[in-house]
Design an enzyme around this catalytic site. Structure first.
Site, PDB file in Angstrom:
ATOM      1  N   ARG A 145       0.831  -1.216   0.000  1.00 34.62           N
ATOM      2  CA  ARG A 145       0.000   0.000   0.000  1.00 34.62           C
ATOM      3  C   ARG A 145       0.868   1.271   0.000  1.00 34.62           C
ATOM      4  O   ARG A 145       0.514   2.282   0.612  1.00 34.62           O
ATOM      5  CB  ARG A 145      -0.944   0.037   1.220  1.00 34.62           C
ATOM      6  CG  ARG A 145      -2.003  -1.040   1.238  1.00 34.62           C
ATOM      7  CD  ARG A 145      -2.974  -0.872   0.056  1.00 34.62           C
ATOM      8  NE  ARG A 145      -4.148  -1.672   0.233  1.00 34.62           N
ATOM      9  CZ  ARG A 145      -4.224  -2.968  -0.083  1.00 34.62           C
ATOM     10  NH1 ARG A 145      -3.195  -3.594  -0.602  1.00 34.62           N
ATOM     11  NH2 ARG A 145      -5.342  -3.636   0.106  1.00 34.62           N
ATOM     12  N   SER A 162     -10.684  -0.844   3.524  1.00 37.89           N
ATOM     13  CA  SER A 162      -9.913  -1.048   4.759  1.00 37.89           C
ATOM     14  C   SER A 162      -9.481   0.301   5.313  1.00 37.89           C
ATOM     15  O   SER A 162      -8.877   1.092   4.595  1.00 37.89           O
ATOM     16  CB  SER A 162      -8.644  -1.853   4.472  1.00 37.89           C
ATOM     17  OG  SER A 162      -8.962  -3.093   3.905  1.00 37.89           O
ATOM     18  N   GLU A 171      -4.940   3.541   6.501  1.00 38.66           N
ATOM     19  CA  GLU A 171      -4.681   3.211   5.103  1.00 38.66           C
ATOM     20  C   GLU A 171      -5.343   4.269   4.218  1.00 38.66           C
ATOM     21  O   GLU A 171      -5.053   4.393   3.034  1.00 38.66           O
ATOM     22  CB  GLU A 171      -5.285   1.822   4.826  1.00 38.66           C
ATOM     23  CG  GLU A 171      -4.721   1.111   3.628  1.00 38.66           C
ATOM     24  CD  GLU A 171      -5.650   1.157   2.440  1.00 38.66           C
ATOM     25  OE1 GLU A 171      -5.146   1.148   1.310  1.00 38.66           O
ATOM     26  OE2 GLU A 171      -6.880   1.213   2.639  1.00 38.66           O
TER      27      GLU A 171
HETATM   28  N1  EPU Z   1     -10.449 -11.442   9.598  1.00 40.10           N
HETATM   29  C1  EPU Z   1     -10.947 -11.347  10.884  1.00 40.10           C
HETATM   30  N2  EPU Z   1     -12.060 -10.577  11.080  1.00 40.10           N
HETATM   31  C2  EPU Z   1     -12.700  -9.926  10.089  1.00 40.10           C
HETATM   32  C3  EPU Z   1     -12.201 -10.043   8.772  1.00 40.10           C
HETATM   33  C4  EPU Z   1     -11.069 -10.808   8.553  1.00 40.10           C
HETATM   34  O1  EPU Z   1     -10.412 -11.911  11.820  1.00 40.10           O
HETATM   35  O2  EPU Z   1     -13.681  -9.244  10.348  1.00 40.10           O
HETATM   36  C5  EPU Z   1      -9.262 -12.261   9.349  1.00 40.10           C
HETATM   37  C6  EPU Z   1      -9.629 -13.394   8.403  1.00 40.10           C
HETATM   38  O3  EPU Z   1      -9.876 -14.533   9.140  1.00 40.10           O
HETATM   39  C7  EPU Z   1      -8.443 -13.546   7.512  1.00 40.10           C
HETATM   40  C8  EPU Z   1      -7.685 -12.261   7.639  1.00 40.10           C
HETATM   41  O4  EPU Z   1      -8.307 -11.476   8.667  1.00 40.10           O
HETATM   42  O5  EPU Z   1      -7.607 -14.559   7.951  1.00 40.10           O
HETATM   43  C9  EPU Z   1      -7.610 -11.513   6.347  1.00 40.10           C
HETATM   44  O6  EPU Z   1      -8.911 -11.114   5.936  1.00 40.10           O
HETATM   45  P1  EPU Z   1      -9.265 -10.663   4.442  1.00 40.10           P
HETATM   46  O7  EPU Z   1      -8.867 -11.705   3.501  1.00 40.10           O
HETATM   47  O8  EPU Z   1     -10.653 -10.173   4.431  1.00 40.10           O
HETATM   48  O9  EPU Z   1      -8.257  -9.484   4.163  1.00 40.10           O
HETATM   49  P2  EPU Z   1      -7.776  -8.196   4.972  1.00 40.10           P
HETATM   50  O10 EPU Z   1      -6.366  -8.400   5.382  1.00 40.10           O
HETATM   51  O11 EPU Z   1      -8.731  -7.815   6.051  1.00 40.10           O
HETATM   52  C10 EPU Z   1      -6.821  -7.127   2.783  1.00 40.10           C
HETATM   53  C11 EPU Z   1      -6.856  -5.797   2.102  1.00 40.10           C
HETATM   54  C12 EPU Z   1      -8.170  -5.612   1.365  1.00 40.10           C
HETATM   55  C13 EPU Z   1      -8.328  -6.741   0.352  1.00 40.10           C
HETATM   56  C14 EPU Z   1      -8.301  -8.064   1.118  1.00 40.10           C
HETATM   57  C15 EPU Z   1      -8.402  -9.270   0.208  1.00 40.10           C
HETATM   58  C16 EPU Z   1      -5.451  -4.345   3.474  1.00 40.10           C
HETATM   59  C17 EPU Z   1      -5.402  -3.169   4.393  1.00 40.10           C
HETATM   60  N3  EPU Z   1      -6.656  -4.723   3.080  1.00 40.10           N
HETATM   61  O12 EPU Z   1      -7.820  -7.080   3.806  1.00 40.10           O
HETATM   62  O13 EPU Z   1      -8.100  -4.393   0.657  1.00 40.10           O
HETATM   63  O14 EPU Z   1      -9.529  -6.614  -0.373  1.00 40.10           O
HETATM   64  O15 EPU Z   1      -7.045  -8.157   1.850  1.00 40.10           O
HETATM   65  O16 EPU Z   1      -7.200  -9.479  -0.405  1.00 40.10           O
HETATM   66  O17 EPU Z   1      -4.416  -4.887   3.119  1.00 40.10           O
HETATM   67  C18 EPU Z   1      -8.563  -2.052   0.868  1.00 40.10           C
HETATM   68  O18 EPU Z   1      -7.347  -1.863   0.786  1.00 40.10           O
HETATM   69  O19 EPU Z   1      -9.364  -1.089   0.997  1.00 40.10           O
HETATM   70  C19 EPU Z   1      -9.067  -3.420   0.849  1.00 40.10           C
HETATM   71  C20 EPU Z   1     -10.358  -3.686   1.014  1.00 40.10           C
END
Ligand code: EPU
Length: 338
Positions: free
Chosen positions: A163, A239, A334
């Site tokens: 990012r 995010s 972010e």
């Molecule tokens: N998780 C939780 N609680 C929640 C949601 C997720 O514990 O409410 C855990 C899940 O179990 C999972 C992990 O967090 O193991 C990762 O979750 P997810 O795949 O939803 O991804 P994220 O890390 O929360 C990132 C990006 C998103 C992108 C997703 C999918 C960042 C800051 N965010 O989110 O990007 O869509 O991965 O690849 O890196 C954005 O930048 O605006 C965005 C939405």
């Protein structure tokens, strides 16, 4: 002269749906219009806005907002195996992805449905479902706001990170991104290992190995729509925080206390999903006044309709200090806070 709007609400111009006003707003459709606008408003405070999908306005904007409407997609180079394609920065990112998928050019299908413009995408090296923009990026053209000359930036010069890019760091506010070029594959290599992609494909009755890029895009669109709130219904900027990276030692200590903690090894430590930390502390789905952490994705802060910027910031601060006290981790925003 271009049409300019004065003292207007910009609620419809950003996805958080916060009702703030800008002193002036101008939409530009070409580089020529941009250069004319900058010359006319020389010395005034200004900012660029694409679709406003990664910003939180905390107050009225006392300056000029220049809205990027520079559109167009061109093929730069083509071989039997790949294609270099250039998009102008005011194109909608998802429409650009859909255009490439329809041609069966692979590489950015995992980035389907990310809100915003093509020009904003390299600013923060957008990423999702195991792919980042830098994986297909070739170069970009940007207007140097000091010299008013167009310059070309290679991948190395953009200094992409998680990012991150040079345009968010030491070249911040010094360039306007005009076009972005990508190399896409005619015989695409699929990235389907992240999260629920394979599961979703099998639910469609598709063998993951045989999935087309359209199938993968459909699966990602489905997953995103089931977890992330639609900004047209519930204002948000995706995010709100970045996923933090801690040292291996710090992670080991957290693991002793929280055996179910999630972490992904990186070269410089362990990346922890901020959503996990926020959920663990009970913020997920919690509403505080007009704002809150989303019920299906803890990392997304939402506007329940009447929220103002300071209210969202207050919630963000409460989450930041709570996570700091309990996990000794400093969450970073972010989203661009204005
Ligand atoms: N998780 C939780 N609680 C929640 C949601 C997720 O514990 O409410 C855990 C899940 O179990 C999972 C992990 O967090 O193991 C990762 O979750 P997810 O795949 O939803 O991804 P994220 O890390 O929360 C990132 C990006 C998103 C992108 C997703 C999918 C960042 C800051 N965010 O989110 O990007 O869509 O991965 O690849 O890196 C954005 O930048 O605006 C965005 C939405």
């Amino acid at each position: 002269m271009l049409q300019s709007l004065h003292h207007i609400s910009i609620k419809e111009h950003h996805t958080f749906g916060i009702d703030v006003k800008a002193k002036e707003l101008i939409e530009i459709h070409s580089l020529k219009e941009l250069i004319e606008t900058l010359a006319f408003h020389h010395g005034e405070k200004f900012m660029f806005l694409g679709e406003g999908s990664n910003v939180l306005f905390t107050k009225d904007y006392d300056g000029l907002i220049i809205k990027n409407r520079i559109k167009g997609i061109e093929i730069v180079e083509e071989t039997d195996n790949d294609i270099v394609i250039k998009s102008y920065s005011g194109e909608n990112w998802h429409q650009f992805v859909m255009y490439c998928i329809q041609k069966n050019w692979g590489g950015i299908e995992n980035l389907s449905l990310i809100p915003g413009t093509v020009g904003a995408a390299p600013m923060q090296n957008i990423g999702a479902y195991g792919v980042e923009l830098e994986n297909c990026f070739i170069q970009l053209e940007a207007l140097n706001l000091e010299t008013m000359e167009l310059e070309t930036f290679s991948k190395e010069q953009c200094q992409f990170g998680y990012r991150e890019s040079v345009f968010k760091r030491h070249l911040k506010n010094q360039y306007f991104i005009f076009s972005v070029s990508f190399k896409l594959q005619k015989k695409p290599i699929s990235h389907i290992d992240y999260g629920d992609i394979k599961l979703r494909l099998s639910e469609y009755g598709i063998e993951p190995e045989k999935a087309s890029i359209k199938d993968i895009s459909d699966a990602i669109i489905f997953i995103r729509q089931s977890k992330l709130p639609d900004p047209k219904i519930l204002g948000n900027s995706g995010s709100f925080f970045k996923n933090p990276t801690v040292t291996k030692e710090h992670f080991a200590k957290l693991q002793e206390k929280y055996p179910d903690i999630k972490g992904f090894d990186q070269t410089n430590g362990v990346k922890i999903p901020a959503a996990w930390l926020i959920e663990k502390r009970g913020w997920k789905g919690k509403r505080v006044g007009n704002t809150g952490s989303h019920e299906k994705q803890a990392l997304v802060l939402v506007n329940y309709g009447q929220a103002n910027g300071p209210e969202v910031m207050q919630l963000a601060q409460s989450i930041i200090s709570d996570i700091n006290i309990h996990f000794q981790i400093d969450l970073e925003s972010e989203v661009n806070i204005i």
